[in-house]
Motif scaffolding. Sequence first.
Motif, PDB file in Angstrom:
ATOM      1  N   VAL A  98      -2.821  -6.862  13.224  1.00  0.00           N
ATOM      2  CA  VAL A  98      -2.724  -5.574  12.526  1.00  0.00           C
ATOM      3  C   VAL A  98      -3.657  -4.581  13.213  1.00  0.00           C
ATOM      4  CG1 VAL A  98      -3.069  -4.348  10.341  1.00  0.00           C
ATOM      5  CG2 VAL A  98      -2.207  -6.697  10.323  1.00  0.00           C
ATOM      6  N   GLU A 140      -3.688   0.759  11.016  1.00  0.00           N
ATOM      7  CA  GLU A 140      -2.740   0.363   9.969  1.00  0.00           C
ATOM      8  C   GLU A 140      -3.375  -0.461   8.853  1.00  0.00           C
ATOM      9  OE1 GLU A 140       0.673  -1.540  11.691  1.00  0.00           O
ATOM     10  OE2 GLU A 140       0.896   0.024  13.205  1.00  0.00           O
ATOM     11  N   LYS A 141      -4.639  -0.802   8.984  1.00  0.00           N
ATOM     12  CA  LYS A 141      -5.259  -1.685   7.998  1.00  0.00           C
ATOM     13  C   LYS A 141      -5.286  -1.086   6.598  1.00  0.00           C
ATOM     14  CE  LYS A 141      -7.998  -4.676  10.902  1.00  0.00           C
ATOM     15  NZ  LYS A 141      -9.328  -5.166  11.232  1.00  0.00           N
ATOM     16  N   GLU A 159      -3.148   0.568   5.218  1.00  0.00           N
ATOM     17  CA  GLU A 159      -1.794   0.532   4.657  1.00  0.00           C
ATOM     18  C   GLU A 159      -1.242  -0.894   4.601  1.00  0.00           C
ATOM     19  OE1 GLU A 159       0.521   3.050   7.151  1.00  0.00           O
ATOM     20  OE2 GLU A 159      -0.693   4.820   6.731  1.00  0.00           O
ATOM     21  N   THR A 160      -2.075  -1.866   4.909  1.00  0.00           N
ATOM     22  CA  THR A 160      -1.626  -3.258   4.983  1.00  0.00           C
ATOM     23  C   THR A 160      -2.188  -4.057   3.815  1.00  0.00           C
ATOM     24  OG1 THR A 160      -1.572  -3.144   7.397  1.00  0.00           O
ATOM     25  CG2 THR A 160      -1.628  -5.341   6.411  1.00  0.00           C
ATOM     26  N   VAL A 199      -2.941  -7.625   2.069  1.00  0.00           N
ATOM     27  CA  VAL A 199      -3.193  -9.009   2.468  1.00  0.00           C
ATOM     28  C   VAL A 199      -2.970  -9.878   1.239  1.00  0.00           C
ATOM     29  CG1 VAL A 199      -4.912 -10.650   3.296  1.00  0.00           C
ATOM     30  CG2 VAL A 199      -4.856  -8.327   4.236  1.00  0.00           C
ATOM     31  N   TYR A 245      -8.463  -3.011   3.434  1.00  0.00           N
ATOM     32  CA  TYR A 245      -7.135  -3.320   2.907  1.00  0.00           C
ATOM     33  C   TYR A 245      -7.014  -2.833   1.470  1.00  0.00           C
ATOM     34  CZ  TYR A 245      -7.563  -6.327   6.932  1.00  0.00           C
ATOM     35  OH  TYR A 245      -7.784  -6.789   8.193  1.00  0.00           O
TER      36      TYR A 245
END
Length: 187
Positions: A147, A151-152, A154-155, A157, A186
């Motif tokens: 990742v 973009e983290k 919007e990611t 987990v 995140y």
Amino acid sequence: MPSSTTRRNDVRQTVNVERNGTYETTDAPALLIVGHGSRDPRGVREFHDLVGLVRRRNPSLKVEGGFIELSRPPISECVDRLAEDGTLNVAAVPLMLLTAGHAKDDIPATLVREKMGHPKMSFGYGRALGIRPELLELMEERISAVVPEAEKDETAVLIIGRGSSDPDANSDLSKIARLFYEGRPYP
């Protein structure tokens, strides 16, 4: 009828759980790494690769690796090999993330049976990996490898634990998720 905690403590006393024991060089314990076992040959191979790595990095240490179920060799074969080699002290360590039924009950019970079959041997028992900062760092490294930093935020987990009805293991999994979430980007 005794509680499960009482039975567990009785089992641990029987297998002589020593957390801070000291040993002379001649009676240093052998290491018995205990895995769950898997129907997937890749998981079994990974376990054996790890046992081999521990052996190579510690050439003066006797190292065996066995399974509770599903895969070979079973713990009993490993203990038999150690006994044939003259080992008197064994430090058994569960290679499991969290402490649930296998680590709390099944492995100690197996060690009790092995103690009965090898009365001259002494067995110590370690802990599962548990909640460790190194594991949280490893999770971050693995995610960062796939990742991009941009973009983290919007990611999401998703941390999944499988197969335990043990409240302590479930609580520890929740703690891992919370500790991983805190201080990371995140959502």
